[in-house]
Design a protein around this motif. Structure first.
Motif, mmCIF file in Angstrom:
data_model
loop_
_atom_site.group_PDB
_atom_site.id
_atom_site.type_symbol
_atom_site.label_atom_id
_atom_site.label_comp_id
_atom_site.label_asym_id
_atom_site.label_seq_id
_atom_site.Cartn_x
_atom_site.Cartn_y
_atom_site.Cartn_z
ATOM 1 N N LYS A 1 57.439 30.387 108.792
ATOM 2 C CA LYS A 1 57.455 31.657 109.519
ATOM 3 C C LYS A 1 58.512 32.623 108.996
ATOM 4 C CE LYS A 1 58.117 33.528 114.175
ATOM 5 N NZ LYS A 1 58.421 33.199 115.600
ATOM 6 N N GLY A 2 59.685 32.104 108.636
ATOM 7 C CA GLY A 2 60.755 32.985 108.172
ATOM 8 C C GLY A 2 61.656 33.410 109.314
ATOM 9 N N LYS B 1 71.436 31.151 111.933
ATOM 10 C CA LYS B 1 71.729 32.424 111.297
ATOM 11 C C LYS B 1 70.468 33.080 110.754
ATOM 12 C CE LYS B 1 76.485 31.254 110.011
ATOM 13 N NZ LYS B 1 77.477 31.174 108.908
ATOM 14 N N GLY B 2 70.448 34.410 110.879
ATOM 15 C CA GLY B 2 69.328 35.181 110.343
ATOM 16 C C GLY B 2 68.011 34.899 111.019
ATOM 17 N N GLY B 3 68.076 34.212 112.156
ATOM 18 C CA GLY B 3 66.851 33.899 112.879
ATOM 19 C C GLY B 3 65.940 32.926 112.147
ATOM 20 N N TYR B 4 66.471 32.244 111.140
ATOM 21 C CA TYR B 4 65.616 31.369 110.321
ATOM 22 C C TYR B 4 65.884 29.910 110.678
ATOM 23 C CZ TYR B 4 63.126 29.655 106.185
ATOM 24 O OH TYR B 4 62.242 29.028 105.339
ATOM 25 N N ASP B 5 64.867 29.268 111.276
ATOM 26 C CA ASP B 5 64.948 27.882 111.740
ATOM 27 C C ASP B 5 64.141 27.000 110.779
ATOM 28 O OD1 ASP B 5 64.918 25.474 113.035
ATOM 29 O OD2 ASP B 5 64.213 26.249 114.959
ATOM 30 N N MET B 6 64.793 26.006 110.192
ATOM 31 C CA MET B 6 64.130 25.169 109.194
ATOM 32 C C MET B 6 63.915 23.739 109.692
ATOM 33 S SD MET B 6 66.024 26.421 105.659
ATOM 34 C CE MET B 6 65.006 25.352 104.656
ATOM 35 N N LYS C 1 57.019 35.955 105.682
ATOM 36 C CA LYS C 1 56.749 34.540 105.566
ATOM 37 C C LYS C 1 57.653 33.958 104.480
ATOM 38 C CE LYS C 1 52.815 31.381 105.486
ATOM 39 N NZ LYS C 1 51.348 31.281 105.329
ATOM 40 N N ALA C 2 58.433 32.931 104.845
ATOM 41 C CA ALA C 2 59.420 32.395 103.908
ATOM 42 C C ALA C 2 58.852 31.337 102.987
ATOM 43 C CB ALA C 2 60.605 31.811 104.675
ATOM 44 N N LEU C 3 57.774 30.679 103.409
ATOM 45 C CA LEU C 3 57.223 29.575 102.611
ATOM 46 C C LEU C 3 55.714 29.735 102.537
ATOM 47 C CD1 LEU C 3 57.389 26.781 101.219
ATOM 48 C CD2 LEU C 3 57.331 25.741 103.495
ATOM 49 N N VAL C 4 55.197 29.828 101.302
ATOM 50 C CA VAL C 4 53.757 29.910 101.077
ATOM 51 C C VAL C 4 53.333 28.640 100.350
ATOM 52 C CG1 VAL C 4 51.888 31.227 100.056
ATOM 53 C CG2 VAL C 4 53.932 32.415 100.884
ATOM 54 N N PRO C 5 52.781 27.644 101.065
ATOM 55 C CA PRO C 5 52.400 26.387 100.420
ATOM 56 C C PRO C 5 51.507 26.623 99.208
ATOM 57 C CG PRO C 5 52.267 26.182 102.795
ATOM 58 C CD PRO C 5 52.506 27.638 102.517
ATOM 59 N N GLY C 6 51.820 25.951 98.143
ATOM 60 C CA GLY C 6 51.050 26.061 96.904
ATOM 61 C C GLY C 6 51.499 27.199 96.012
#
Length: 938
Positions: free
Chosen positions: A37-38, A24-29, A44-49
């Protein structure tokens, strides 16, 4: 990642990775790259740090305006702790090792992580993988661990040595209690009665010579007393919810439940090994069947031995239960199965299993599968009052009181006969009014009279309490196919009063059938067989000749939401899988025997810990594990786990002897300590940082306790000389508050009978254990002093201090009657010193000079007030008027309930029976009966 990856699996991957075609929503985790990537937002869904710049985290907080809350359902939201895990993971750079690396890391950190997160427990049949893989804190699983008996240094009492392991630094135990304090404590603990002045004096003399020898001899004497079994039975019956009635809408009396109560008394007196005690209560009937003593050729000794085993299984039926015509039979059946499953769990395993009825247990490693596996052990168990010859040990005295029930029975029959004749007269009026020919009716009436006169019965083979001519005549015409408009309707011509009297009489006969069972050789028991198809139970149940002839062979299945009409996965008879697997029989017979053997196994850590924990509670007023019915994670953990295990292991070594465990516990310094610090240690204890409660909790002083409600009543009867020490037998009916006794108590369709006390004082003044226990009618004195209700298992009695207790103990009629009887006893004894003798009986000691002077002054003052007063003797009521609304017409009607037992009533001592001097002394005695020294054990 050890916490975040399972979190993603549980909360996210169902929509974002488990099925690539349905993301769903094109979001692959599924990978770090795709998670960063998001999705369709192209952000961008995840920004490390940087968690505060990561939409993945912001959406999970459900508080950010720019991002839709995730997971979408409120019920699936992340808890504060879970959000903290995600934030910490992102802040640490969002490490994402591959599966082999995660496994390597997990293995290296297993011990550390188990301590932090808990461990996975192997069980059977979890409803979901998430529950099956749930982690538990190791300390929450203490009850399931094997019992390990700790080593104890030679030369020290094991109980004291193991208590000392947890003794707070800087504290010292109190000194030993004096002889007077100890004998009173021990006697109440083991007998529930006060020691006599003579017993106290003898013990004090022996105690001076050799305290240890005198203490051991005292304990042995008390354990040999037949009243020991009565005391232990009171504790046990609290746990199993004993009552003499069924509760709910009808609250029918259970006429022969008293035989189970007496079985408990006999078992404790005989020091029956506790494992045998378990097996008999869970599967006594199956054990009896296996010995083939129920055959017609069995001799009396065999059949009476069989009686004991049938009586024992009354345990399985102690909970409230009924089946009325207004209830679905399958629902009532399921209520019994749920009740007995939970009762076995609480009583023997310290587990409230009902929490796993609708879903896997929320806190403990008990899957719903295990709940229904244990329930399957009872799916072929059927309820029955079974023939069981009276044992020679059973007390069958007092059966002559049945005549009072027979009088009521005859009165109800007479009313129904009167109404029957009235209907026959009304029928003729009906024919005249309708201008119909009564010839067929008259012929049917004559045939009905002949039928009844010849002893004919109706009801398809079921004996009815009353079959009137009118009813039989109507039935004959119905069978002949005569149209209903050609003969009179039911209850023709009845007035509202007639309707009401008919119902009261008919229902009264129905209720008397249960009560009159009390004097018959039947056991409140069970049998194995098919579940019979019945729509209501309104009389004692008899076991069919062929238990496998008719009915349903129930197939136990996990019930969706606990609904008996929503079975899901079938289950076989089983046990708690957290303790390992055990094969149980699947045959109709033998399931409960297999379960009982598992429960009573020396290797079952729950069973042995449960009973020694209860024993400790009964002696110290506080359990080692604070919730004796709940060894699960929500129950209180053991304060002294080593001691609990030592006691559990020792019980098995002592052949499951409860009396041996008493000897061990009661000879310890912890039990023999005073409740008050000695003067030499007072400053030290007062200046310590520990409260009195802390000292009691750590057994540095003995914790005082107030007498239980039954002990208060029994102690008063004992010191007045009124107590009837007769063991066992049918329930007695002591006097209770007259307003409560006479109050109208409605049950289904009618009134329950009034509470009428036994006619003679020696019948009324038996131990409180034997008082008739009706679920719907509580004795106010007992209730206000925290007697538990019998609908739920009582793991430990509450002790409240409330104003009504003052009214009951100081102003109540029962207390004054005991004070008057005590005064009369002492006056008749003609002692050298009256006040000293009163103190010896109430407090077990002589009064101090100040106490003596104060009591004598009060006595003189009260005598002056009593002189010249006159008292009349009131007579008990022989009838009581009942007012009700008749349900057929909605109109009011009244009737008079007859109280035949009151016709022979002999009252206790009354003020009119004694002089002013005795009445004045009674006022002084009443004060002493209200003193803490009388009402508490120190």
């Amino acid at each position: 990642m050890r916490r975040v990856w399972p979190l993603f699996q549980e909360k996210c991957l169902a929509c974002h990775g488990n099925d690539e075609a349905k993301i769903k929503g094109g979001y692959d985790m599924r990978t770090l790259e795709s998670t960063m990537k998001g999705g369709d937002s192209e952000k961008k869904a995840l920004v490390p740090g940087k968690p505060e710049e990561s939409p993945l985290y912001l959406a999970s907080t459900r508080e950010h305006d720019d991002w839709e809350p995730m997971p979408p359902k409120e019920a699936d939201k992340l808890y504060t702790e879970q959000l903290a895990w995600m934030k910490s993971w992102i802040g640490g750079g969002a490490p994402w090792p591959d599966e082999p690396k995660r496994a390597t890391i997990a293995k290296a950190n297993q011990e550390k992580w188990n301590a932090e997160d808990g461990i996975i427990v192997k069980t059977t049949g979890a409803l979901s993988p998430e529950w099956a893989n749930r982690r538990y804190k190791p300390e929450a699983l203490w009850g399931y661990q094997p019992v390990k008996k700790p080593e104890v240094k030679q030369g020290t009492h094991p109980v004291d040595a193991l208590i000392a392991l947890h003794q707070p630094k800087g504290t010292k135990p109190a000194d030993a209690a004096d002889a007077h304090t100890f004998i009173r404590r021990a006697t109440f603990d083991l007998l529930g009665l006060p020691p006599t002045p003579e017993e106290i004096s003898a013990f004090e003399k022996g105690f001076i010579k050799d305290p240890d020898a005198a203490t051991k001899a005292l304990i042995d004497r008390l354990l040999a007393s037949p009243h020991y079994g009565e005391r232990m039975a009171r504790h046990w019956l609290d746990v199993v919810r004993y009552a003499d009635s069924s509760g709910f809408a009808n609250d029918y009396e259970r006429g022969n439940a008293w035989r189970y109560r007496d079985y408990i008394v006999r078992s404790f007196n005989a020091d029956k090994p506790f494992d045998q005690f378990i097996r008999e209560q869970v599967a006594g009937d199956e054990i009896a069947n296996s010995s083939n003593t129920e055959s017609p050729t069995a001799n009396r000794e065999q059949r009476t031995e069989n009686s004991e085993l049938l009586i024992a299984t009354g345990f399985l039926r102690m909970g409230p239960w009924e089946l009325t015509g207004m209830e679905v039979a399958k629902v009532a059946r399921q209520r019994f199965l749920d009740d007995v499953t939970n009762s076995v769990g609480e009583t023997f395993l310290a587990h409230s299993l009902q929490c796993a009825r609708c879903h896997d247990h929320k806190f403990d490693p008990v899957p719903t599968h295990d709940y229904y596996a244990m329930q399957a052990c009872f799916s072929t168990t059927q309820l029955s009052e079974r023939p069981a010859p009276f044992l020679k040990e059973e007390n069958t005295a007092g059966f002559e009181e049945k005549k009072h029930l027979e009088t009521r029975f005859a009165d109800h029959l007479a009313m129904l006969r009167t109404l029957d004749e009235k209907m026959l007269v009304n029928a003729q009026s009906w024919f005249a009014e309708k201008k119909l020919d009564p010839a067929a009716w008259n012929k049917s009436v004559e045939a009905a009279r002949a039928f009844i006169k010849g002893g004919g019965k109706t009801g398809g083979g079921k004996t009815k309490n009353f079959a009137g001519v009118f009813e039989v005549a109507r039935g004959r015409l119905q069978k002949q196919g005569l149209p209903e408009d050609q003969y009179p309707p039911k209850l023709v011509g009845f007035t509202p009063e007639d309707y009401g009297n008919e119902r009261v009489a008919r229902k009264g006969l129905e209720r008397l059938r249960w009560e009159m069972e009390r004097y018959e050789p039947f056991a409140f028991s069970v049998y194995d067989g098919l579940t019979p198809q019945v729509s209501s139970v309104n009389s004692p149940i008899r076991m069919p000749m062929n238990p496998m002839g008719q009915g349903e062979l129930e197939q136990t299945a996990i019930l969706g939401g606990g609904d008996p009409f929503s079975p899901t996965k079938p289950v076989k008879p089983g046990v708690l899988s957290v303790l390992g697997s055990t094969e149980l029989p699947e045959s109709v017979e033998g399931r409960r025997t297999g379960l009982a053997q598992w429960i009573a196994s020396k290797d079952n850590p729950l069973t042995t810990r449960t009973i020694v924990n209860r024993l400790w509670l009964w002696h110290f007023g506080q359990a080692i594990a604070g919730n004796p019915n709940n060894f699960g994670s929500t129950g209180k953990k053991p304060t002294h786990p080593e001691l609990l295990d030592w006691l559990a292991a020792t019980l098995v070594e002592k052949n499951w002897s409860i009396k041996d465990m008493h000897r061990i516990i009661m000879t310890s310094d912890a039990y023999r300590r005073t409740s008050f610090p000695t003067r030499s240690k007072a400053d030290e204890l007062e200046n310590s940082s520990y409260s009195r409660e802390d000292l009691e909790k750590n057994y540095l002083t003995f914790k005082p306790r107030r007498l239980m409600a039954e002990e208060l009543r029994d102690a008063m009867l004992s010191i007045t000389g009124e107590l009837n020490p007769l063991l066992g037998g049918i329930p007695n009916r002591p006097e209770i508050n007259i307003e409560v006794a006479m109050q109208p108590r409605q049950v289904m369709g009618t009134f329950a009978s009034a509470w009428v006390p036994n006619p003679r004082p020696e019948q009324r003044h038996r131990r409180s254990l034997y008082a008739l226990k009706i679920r719907g009618l509580r004795d106010p004195f007992m209730e206000v002093f925290n007697e538990p209700g019998p609908d739920f298992s009582c793991e430990a009695r509450e002790v409240s201090t409330v104003t009504p207790q003052v009214f009951s103990l100081f102003n109540g009629q029962a207390s004054y009657d005991r004070a008057l009887a005590l005064a009369n006893r002492v006056i008749k004894e003609k002692p050298v010193d009256v006040i000293t003798r009163v103190f010896q009986l109430t407090h077990g000691r002589d009064p101090s000079p100040d106490e003596k002077a104060a009591c004598e002054a009060h006595w003189i003052q009260m005598e002056q007030k009593q002189t010249g007063l006159t008292f009349s003797t009131s007579k008990p009521p022989l009838t009581v008027k009942r007012d009700a609304v008749e349900e057929n017409t909605g109109e009011k009607f009244s009737f008079h309930e007859k109280l035949p037992a009151y016709a022979e009533f002999i009252p206790d001592f009354q003020p009119a029976d004694v002089d002013a001097k005795t009445r004045a002394l009674a006022d002084t005695c009443l004060v002493l009966l209200n003193s803490n020294e009388f009402a508490y054990v120190y």
